[in-house]
Design a protein around this motif. Structure first.
Motif, mmCIF file in Angstrom:
data_model
loop_
_atom_site.group_PDB
_atom_site.id
_atom_site.type_symbol
_atom_site.label_atom_id
_atom_site.label_comp_id
_atom_site.label_asym_id
_atom_site.label_seq_id
_atom_site.Cartn_x
_atom_site.Cartn_y
_atom_site.Cartn_z
ATOM 1 N N GLY A 172 29.368 -43.269 28.561
ATOM 2 C CA GLY A 172 29.725 -42.324 27.494
ATOM 3 C C GLY A 172 29.112 -42.515 26.086
ATOM 4 O O GLY A 172 27.972 -42.908 26.337
ATOM 5 N N GLY A 173 29.704 -42.335 25.352
ATOM 6 C CA GLY A 173 28.905 -42.171 23.911
ATOM 7 C C GLY A 173 27.713 -40.906 24.121
ATOM 8 O O GLY A 173 28.032 -40.016 24.374
ATOM 9 N N THR A 176 24.061 -41.678 23.800
ATOM 10 C CA THR A 176 22.768 -41.663 24.451
ATOM 11 C C THR A 176 22.559 -40.712 25.556
ATOM 12 O O THR A 176 21.477 -40.334 25.730
ATOM 13 C CB THR A 176 22.344 -43.201 24.498
ATOM 14 N N PRO A 177 23.365 -40.877 26.554
ATOM 15 C CA PRO A 177 23.385 -40.127 27.954
ATOM 16 C C PRO A 177 23.258 -38.886 27.973
ATOM 17 O O PRO A 177 22.745 -38.287 28.773
ATOM 18 C CB PRO A 177 24.164 -40.701 28.900
ATOM 19 N N ASN A 217 34.432 -38.920 27.012
ATOM 20 C CA ASN A 217 33.508 -38.946 27.741
ATOM 21 C C ASN A 217 33.449 -37.948 28.740
ATOM 22 O O ASN A 217 32.489 -37.579 29.304
ATOM 23 C CB ASN A 217 33.348 -40.498 28.269
ATOM 24 N N LEU A 263 24.893 -49.509 25.261
ATOM 25 C CA LEU A 263 25.152 -50.731 24.509
ATOM 26 C C LEU A 263 25.504 -50.414 22.954
ATOM 27 O O LEU A 263 24.667 -49.651 22.398
ATOM 28 C CB LEU A 263 23.549 -51.703 24.419
ATOM 29 N N ALA A 302 30.019 -50.263 28.319
ATOM 30 C CA ALA A 302 31.309 -49.665 28.654
ATOM 31 C C ALA A 302 32.454 -49.871 27.384
ATOM 32 O O ALA A 302 31.962 -49.498 26.461
ATOM 33 C CB ALA A 302 31.976 -50.311 30.056
ATOM 34 N N ARG A 327 41.539 -47.410 25.053
ATOM 35 C CA ARG A 327 40.118 -47.107 26.092
ATOM 36 C C ARG A 327 40.561 -47.543 27.458
ATOM 37 O O ARG A 327 41.295 -48.593 27.722
ATOM 38 C CB ARG A 327 38.763 -47.391 25.890
#
Ligand code: 6PG
Length: 237
Positions: free
Chosen positions: A39-40, A42-43, A82, A133, A140, A168
């Motif tokens: 998630g987040g 970056t991807p 996410n 990261l 994660a 989470r």
């Protein structure tokens, strides 16, 4: 465990390289290909690349079993979700089979959602686990100082994040370290010092990402140049 590091020029090249590699590895596999999405932020660019040609036509979407490395305990239409990020950037744009997208049921209380998710996770090892990261060394939702970091049995656990008291659900290391391939995707100068510590200092629960060590698998660190800028060992980059 094999660990490889690849440094790409910038965020865009990082996304393109990671997407291409994922498509090639998935295509070369046989049978069901189990992937855990991270998630987040970056991807997101990598997921978008997979949703566009030519990669969209290359990925064997009908053989993919899609899970999530972690999830924020928020509604699926929340900008924090996410699941929503992956659905917007990828899953709603490709012919993955809906019954093979296993989201964390965040409409339930965190502990119950984690128990149900752990049951869904039971089965063969992951073929590919995407990981990000955090600057504190989390990956994660394995945040430093949380019980999830040292969990040795449950496949998924509910985690209370200290700084914002938010809940989470996260994969735990037994599942992550059973994977065939763990792929970290890290971008930006703000991560550079953490990248250096994780790649060049001894493993410690204080930097949970250092505990990712698939027993008979491979770790691939995909970094853009800013994220790799503090590495001192040229072989790393
Ligand atoms: C999450 C992620 C988390 C993320 C890192 C990096 O739910 O936020 O799973 O582990 O990968 O925090 O996040 P960015 O990519 O936004 O920097």
């Amino acid at each position: 465990m094999r660990r490889l590091t690849r440094v790409l020029g910038d965020r865009e090249k990082l996304a393109a390289f990671g997407a291409e590699l994922f498509a090639d590895v998935a295509l070369a596999s046989t049978g069901v290909f189990r992937v855990a999405l991270s998630g987040g932020n970056t991807p997101r660019a990598l997921y978008a690349k997979l949703s566009e040609e030519p990669l969209r036509a290359r990925v064997p979407w009908d053989r993919l079993d899609v899970f999530f490395g972690d999830e924020r305990c928020v509604p699926t239409d929340s900008s924090e979700s996410n699941y929503r990020m992956a659905a917007d950037a990828l899953l709603s744009r490709v012919p993955v089979r809906p019954e093979r997208v296993h989201r964390v049921q965040t409409e339930m209380p965190p502990e119950e959602a984690a128990r149900r998710y752990a049951r869904e996770l039971s089965g063969p090892r992951f073929d590919w686990v995407f990981l990000g990261l955090g600057e504190d060394g989390h990956t994660a939702s394995l945040f430093p100082g949380t019980p999830a970091v040292t969990e040795t049995h449950a496949s998924a656990l509910a985690v209370e994040v200290a700084w914002n008291k938010a809940w989470r659900v996260s994969l735990t290391l037994p599942v992550i370290n059973a994977a065939k391939k763990c792929v970290f995707l890290v971008s930006g100068k703000d991560k550079a010092e953490t990248v250096r510590r994780v790649l060049e200092e001894p493993a410690t629960p204080d930097l949970p990402a250092t505990l990712v060590a698939p027993k008979d698998g491979e770790i691939l660190w995909l970094l853009d140049r800013p994220a790799a800028s503090r590495l001192t060992k040229p072989s790393q980059a």
